[in-house]
Design an enzyme around this catalytic site. Structure first.
Site, PDB file in Angstrom:
ATOM      1  CG  ASN A  32      54.278  38.425  40.743  1.00  0.00           C
ATOM      2  OD1 ASN A  32      53.642  38.779  41.638  1.00  0.00           O
ATOM      3  ND2 ASN A  32      53.908  38.033  39.750  1.00  0.00           N
ATOM      4  CG  HIS A 119      50.621  29.048  41.272  1.00  0.00           C
ATOM      5  ND1 HIS A 119      50.367  30.354  41.301  1.00  0.00           N
ATOM      6  CD2 HIS A 119      52.024  29.029  41.603  1.00  0.00           C
ATOM      7  CE1 HIS A 119      51.266  31.190  41.796  1.00  0.00           C
ATOM      8  NE2 HIS A 119      52.407  30.078  42.177  1.00  0.00           N
ATOM      9  CD  GLU A 165      50.585  28.807  45.258  1.00  0.00           C
ATOM     10  OE1 GLU A 165      51.115  29.710  45.164  1.00  0.00           O
ATOM     11  OE2 GLU A 165      49.672  28.615  44.550  1.00  0.00           O
ATOM     12  CB  SER A 169      50.202  33.895  43.940  1.00  0.00           C
ATOM     13  OG  SER A 169      49.293  33.299  43.420  1.00  0.00           O
ATOM     14  CG  ASP A 194      55.012  27.060  42.418  1.00  0.00           C
ATOM     15  OD1 ASP A 194      56.068  27.749  42.463  1.00  0.00           O
ATOM     16  OD2 ASP A 194      53.963  27.095  41.664  1.00  0.00           O
ATOM     17  CG  HIS A 197      54.352  34.443  44.592  1.00  0.00           C
ATOM     18  ND1 HIS A 197      54.429  35.878  43.897  1.00  0.00           N
ATOM     19  CD2 HIS A 197      53.691  33.509  43.608  1.00  0.00           C
ATOM     20  CE1 HIS A 197      53.774  35.493  42.981  1.00  0.00           C
ATOM     21  NE2 HIS A 197      53.360  34.121  42.818  1.00  0.00           N
ATOM     22  CE  LYS A 227      55.279  34.580  40.121  1.00  0.00           C
ATOM     23  NZ  LYS A 227      55.408  33.531  38.902  1.00  0.00           N
TER      24      LYS A 227
END
Length: 377
Positions: A32, A119, A165, A169, A194, A197, A227
């Site tokens: 990542n 997650h 998110e 991910s 979140d 990423h 990340k």
């Protein structure tokens, strides 16, 4: 005494779900570290200089018991300015930041609605928290509103929370954040996003996909530092009152040794590099476009549009075999299996980072296409 554990491990091996630690080898198509900041000389040099000036490696205690360091406070002030938040609070990892927020902020009588592909850290926070939770179909903001209205009709009187998110991910797809924000505002709900990423990759200046909504009172954002920022930690960005509440009530914050001041300094240097060197984000965006096109053209696979490109295989055993074959040919690509992803959707998760070039990407997809062809033959 240990037979129970051995039986469980044997079962994992039989189902091709046994995991072990492996050293990194081959071209990086799995990490990542999207902007390759973990090896950026600018960040390393800033950290070395700070250590030479006396920056301590460790904090020595929790932040409420002498572990608070100017490096923590400086990072939090810088991050608040950068992300457009009223305040931020730094945690040792994104996992802990998610867990801390969800075990502290939602109260008994509240309802947390969470996307089904969230997650593990979010799900662990839900299990350990005080509020009731309800799973939502993936990326379905209408379902969130329907669930809130149904809860109110049943007598729900607390506050609803929606947690998603911004960029998923394992699938590489983007959440409809504008729709979720509309629902949250209309239903007097809190929206927690979140950005793990998306931080550094998407949004103006790498500020993430929540950047258009920065500063809203009903928005809480978690930005992961391990990340694209290449360091470690997690930043909760929120209203000052929310941050003050966490400092006073959040057990993972109060009773944990503070993150290393050294790492806070590394995150600060990463934010500075991101802000003043936009070419890193631009180069990654170009590589992402190149990779998405080649995935479709060479392999006939659907593109995600992001730096995360899943190739759904199905069977665990087949995904592991394909990953091993690609690793033997010099490409570090890993198989992702249940329970990380749903049953029957074992996959290769290909990540595009600045550790590779267009030539590397093109050759990797040619190799993948050959392996997929051999599999189908």
């Amino acid at each position: 005494m240990l037979d129970h554990f051995q039986d469980k491990l044997s079962n994992l091996k039989t189902r091709h779900r046994y995991r072990c630690l492996e050293a990194a080898a081959g071209l990086d198509f799995t990490s990542n570290d999207y902007l390759a900041f973990s090896k950026a000389p600018e960040i390393r040099d800033a950290l070395v200089a700070s250590l030479a000036d006396g920056l301590p490696v460790g904090a020595g205690g929790s932040r409420l018991l002498r572990g608070n360091h100017p490096a923590h406070e400086s990072l939090e002030e810088q991050a608040a300015r950068f992300f457009g938040a009223e305040a931020t609070l730094y945690f040792a990892s994104g996992y802990i930041a998610n867990f801390a927020a969800l075990t502290t902020l939602p109260q008994r009588g509240d309802l947390i609605l969470f996307d089904e592909r969230m997650h593990a850290s979010v799900k662990e926070g839900l299990h350990a928290g005080h509020a009731k939770s309800q799973r939502l179909p993936h990326n379905d903001a209408c379902a969130a509103e329907d669930a809130i209205l149904a809860w109110r009709r049943r007598g729900g009187k607390g506050r609803p929370w929606i947690t998603v998110e911004s960029l998923y991910s394992m699938d590489g797809d983007v959440a409809p954040l504008a729709d979720y924000m509309t629902v949250a505002t209309r239903c007097d709900a809190m929206l927690m996003v979140d950005e793990a990423h998306a931080t550094g990759v998407f949004g103006a200046g790498g500020k993430g996909l929540t950047e258009p909504f920065a500063g809203r009172e009903n928005l809480i954002v978690v930005h992961t530092c391990g990340k694209a920022l290449g360091a470690a930690g997690g930043l909760i960005c929120a209203n000052q009152g929310v941050i003050d509440y966490l400092v006073n009530h959040c057990r993972p914050f109060i009773y944990s040794t503070a993150p290393a001041p050294m790492m806070a300094q590394a995150v600060s240097a990463a934010l500075t590099l991101l802000e003043h060197s936009p070419e890193h984000q631009k180069r990654l965006q170009d590589l992402m476009g190149f990779a998405n096109r080649h995935l479709t053209e060479a392999c006939g696979q659907p593109a995600s549009g992001s730096q995360i490109l899943p190739v759904i295989i199905g069977l665990d055993k087949t995904a592991v075999h394909l990953a091993s074959s690609l690793q033997a040919q010099g490409y570090d690509i890993r198989a992702i299996r249940p329970p990380t992803v749903p049953e029957g959707t074992a996959r290769l998760r290909i990540a595009i980072t600045l550790h590779v070039t267009e030539k590397d990407i093109a050759e990797m997809f040619q190799c993948l296409a050959q392996n997929l062809g051999d599999l189908a033959a």
